[in-house]
Design an enzyme around this catalytic site. Structure first.
Site, mmCIF file in Angstrom:
data_model
loop_
_atom_site.group_PDB
_atom_site.id
_atom_site.type_symbol
_atom_site.label_atom_id
_atom_site.label_comp_id
_atom_site.label_asym_id
_atom_site.label_seq_id
_atom_site.Cartn_x
_atom_site.Cartn_y
_atom_site.Cartn_z
ATOM 1 N N CYS A 51 78.773 49.372 30.090
ATOM 2 C CA CYS A 51 77.564 49.459 30.922
ATOM 3 C C CYS A 51 77.800 48.738 32.243
ATOM 4 O O CYS A 51 78.054 47.534 32.273
ATOM 5 C CB CYS A 51 76.388 48.846 30.172
ATOM 6 S SG CYS A 51 74.948 48.496 31.201
ATOM 7 N N CYS B 23 75.536 45.799 32.874
ATOM 8 C CA CYS B 23 75.899 44.649 32.035
ATOM 9 C C CYS B 23 77.050 43.867 32.652
ATOM 10 O O CYS B 23 77.070 42.631 32.621
ATOM 11 C CB CYS B 23 76.273 45.106 30.630
ATOM 12 S SG CYS B 23 74.950 45.947 29.735
#
Length: 629
Positions: free
Chosen positions: A59, A62
């Protein structure tokens, strides 16, 4: 062969991506890395509350958010008895089922888990859009405050405001600890954050009261908020001097209270690292080259620090590398640029890093010209004398072993050779000539430095260099070490046995706080051709010294923790590059891409050779085995 080619590419891509993802969070970060094997047993009936980030290593958000999460974990490190920070990677195959069981659908997902949970609980999800450090920190405060008295973590003090009668009852009351009262507005988080920040300090209790308690404010003489009031163990009380340390942009404001036990009872690693940064990149820069006695003094200094400095692995490794380089160098003259290149890790060796900013905490002064670097240098040498006494074999095979004066003589020569205050150097030399030769053991060296530091405090008390917020007193004060002070025939005397015990504890490794140290560092990777040429070996090619940045060195700004001198110039030499580490060798993403391309080209070449020889072999078989008529 084609299958082999694709398998090779997939494997290399996986290795490359794994190398990137494992760098997202490591065991060195101030948080707990959870897995499917540890999540439930960690949360079940935990003595602390938990804030867990469920993330995915692929991600993009992230990845971008990971520095903020690490900074948050470092910022609330002292809250560990009340609430802990964890992470779990849902992209890892072994964690697929646990993330499904906890209904994790989006990344990153923040879940709060209360303390003392005895049944299965998937936690409470934070759904807000604002995920800045200060916002999440305040949400953690709210979460802790929402615990009932029964399920609140046992070490966590009450966060609710105290009433007027509760505070006034402390007047004239004698106890074994200080009680600090923070007076603030109802929507302020300052008091609650200070309560949690000071949890590790056993001799300090913190309460909060609101400005709506008018009778309390009038009784205590409080006219502005936030304000602080201190109740001493002997029953006396007074208004405290309060100022706010504005951290860099990724930090929340932290209230620092002068003359309170908290900051004086800790040694901060950030002060030591800032001192080393200033020493190596600023003070040493006034010497274009090092030779003769200057070079020997610097070598001995690096030897002592590399062997005794109780710092983070990245800093210790840099010091050890600098020492190995100096010892193996067969030169009598070294340009300062070569030392700077190594301090800045121009060769991009994996795992070497020393912060490039000045940030004082325990050595913070009330103005730009006070405390700061001299305070950090005193602290460094106190730490080194204690480390030498605690680890007598640390200097083995350095030509300094079994010398009780090793640290003191190194300090003496460094101050006389490199310290920018020449008058200070002369005063220290006079003290050394007076009594340093009488030191016959490593423990006596600890006490000698303590005595001389107090002697300097006596001489400078009331001078213009004295910080009014931190007056020059005889140290340790009675509130820090009551057993260190005795009275004989009406006169004060030191109990030096207790002083030695106190010094070993105060400057020992266990009392050095890692709080506020920078968690960000440049990625390892090979230097560019220009950088390699500029630092082969470590900048020893004949070239002129770099001009030092204008205005250097910069000190602290009032109420601000600021960056160190010449940071922009230094930072330009250490551009960040993504990379992975394998067997201690740094590889950039460009190197990994070239590696993949090389493997692909090799596979294609092998395929072509395979088909070429296969066709040729068929032709040979036809020619040899023709049927006879």
């Amino acid at each position: 062969m084609a299958v082999l080619f694709y398998l090779t590419c997939i494997t290399l891509t996986a290795v490359f991506m794994y190398g990137q993802t494992t760098r997202l969070y490591t065991e060195e970060d101030p948080l707990i890395i959870l897995t499917s094997d540890t999540l439930k047993q960690t949360l079940h009936n935990s003595s602390t509350a938990w804030l867990v980030q469920f993330y995915s290593s692929w991600c993009g958000h992230c990845i971008q958010y990971s520095p903020t999460w690490k900074a948050l974990a470092g910022d609330v490190r002292d809250w560990i008895q009340a609430i802990r920070i964890g992470v779990l990677d849902c992209a890892h195959e072994k964690n697929f089922d646990i993330c499904k069981e906890f209904s994790i659908h989006f990344y990153p997902t923040f879940r709060y888990f209360k303390a003392h949970g005895t049944t299965f609980d998937v936690g409470k999800t934070y759904k807000g859009a604002d995920r800045e450090l200060q916002t999440v920190r305040q949400l953690m405060v709210n979460f802790l405050q929402n615990h009932t008295r029964q399920d609140r973590p046992a070490p966590c003090p009450p966060l609710e405001p105290s009433g007027t009668e509760d505070i006034l009852s402390l007047m004239g009351w004698k106890s074994e600890h200080y009680t600090a009262v923070i007076i603030e507005d109802g929507d302020s988080y300052v008091g609650r954050e200070v309560i949690l920040d000071l949890m590790p300090f056993e001799r300090v209790a913190v309460k909060r009261a609101l400005t709506s308690e008018k009778r309390l404010l009038e009784k205590l003489g409080i006219t502005v908020a936030p304000a602080a009031y201190l109740f001493h163990p002997n029953g006396t009380h007074s208004i405290m001097d309060v100022y706010v340390l504005h951290m860099p942009s990724d930090r929340v404001p932290v209230v620092a209270v002068t003359n309170v036990f908290s900051f004086r009872s800790k040694v901060y690693m950030v002060d030591l690292e800032s001192g080393l940064h200033y020493l190596l990149r600023v003070e040493l820069a006034t010497h274009k080259t090092l030779e003769g006695e200057e070079l020997k003094t610097f070598k001995d200094f690096v030897t002592v620090v590399a062997k005794l400095f109780p710092g983070r692995q990245s800093v210790v490794k840099l010091l050890e590398t600098l020492l190995e380089w100096l010892v193996s160098l067969p030169l009598d003259k070294i340009p300062y640029d070569a030392i700077l290149d190594l301090a800045n890790n121009k060769m991009r060796i994996s795992g070497l890093y020393l912060s490039q900013r000045v940030q004082w905490v325990g050595c913070q002064g009330s103005s730009t010209a006070l405390r700061g670097y001299p305070c950090s240098l005193w602290t460094l040498f106190h730490v080194l004398t204690v480390q030498a006494a605690s680890r007598p074999d640390a200097l083995a095979n350095t030509a300094l072993e079994e010398d009780p004066l090793a640290v003191l003589q190194t300090m003496r020569r460094y101050i006389g050779t490199f310290f920018g205050c020449s008058e200070c150097g002369r005063h220290f030399e006079a003290m050394a000539q007076e009594s340093m030769s009488q030191v016959k053991s490593l423990e006596k060296a600890v006490l000698w430095l303590w005595r001389k530091h107090n002697q300097v405090n006596t001489r400078l008390a009331g001078s213009m260099s004295e910080d009014p917020m931190f007056p020059k007193t005889q140290w340790p004060t009675p509130d820090l070490c009551p057993a260190c002070h005795e009275e004989q025939e009406g006169l004060h005397v030191w109990n030096e046995g207790m002083v030695l015990t106190f010094l070993k504890q105060h400057y020992g490794t266990a009392n050095i706080s890692p709080k506020y140290t920078s968690t960000s560092r440049p990625q390892a990777g090979p230097p560019t051709p220009a950088e390699a040429a500029a630092s082969t070996p470590a900048g020893l090619l004949p070239r002129g010294p770099k001009p030092f940045p204008e205005g250097s060195p910069k000190h602290l700004r009032r109420m601000d923790l600021m960056r160190g001198a010449g940071e922009g110039d230094v930072a330009a030499q250490m551009e960040h590059r993504p990379g992975v580490t394998f067997l201690g060798i740094g590889f950039s993403s460009v190197d990994m891409s070239l590696c993949v391309l090389l493997y692909a080209a090799s596979c294609i070449f092998l395929m072509l050779m395979f088909f070429f020889f296969r066709v040729r072999s068929k032709r040979w078989k036809v020619r040899i085995h023709r049927p006879y008529v």
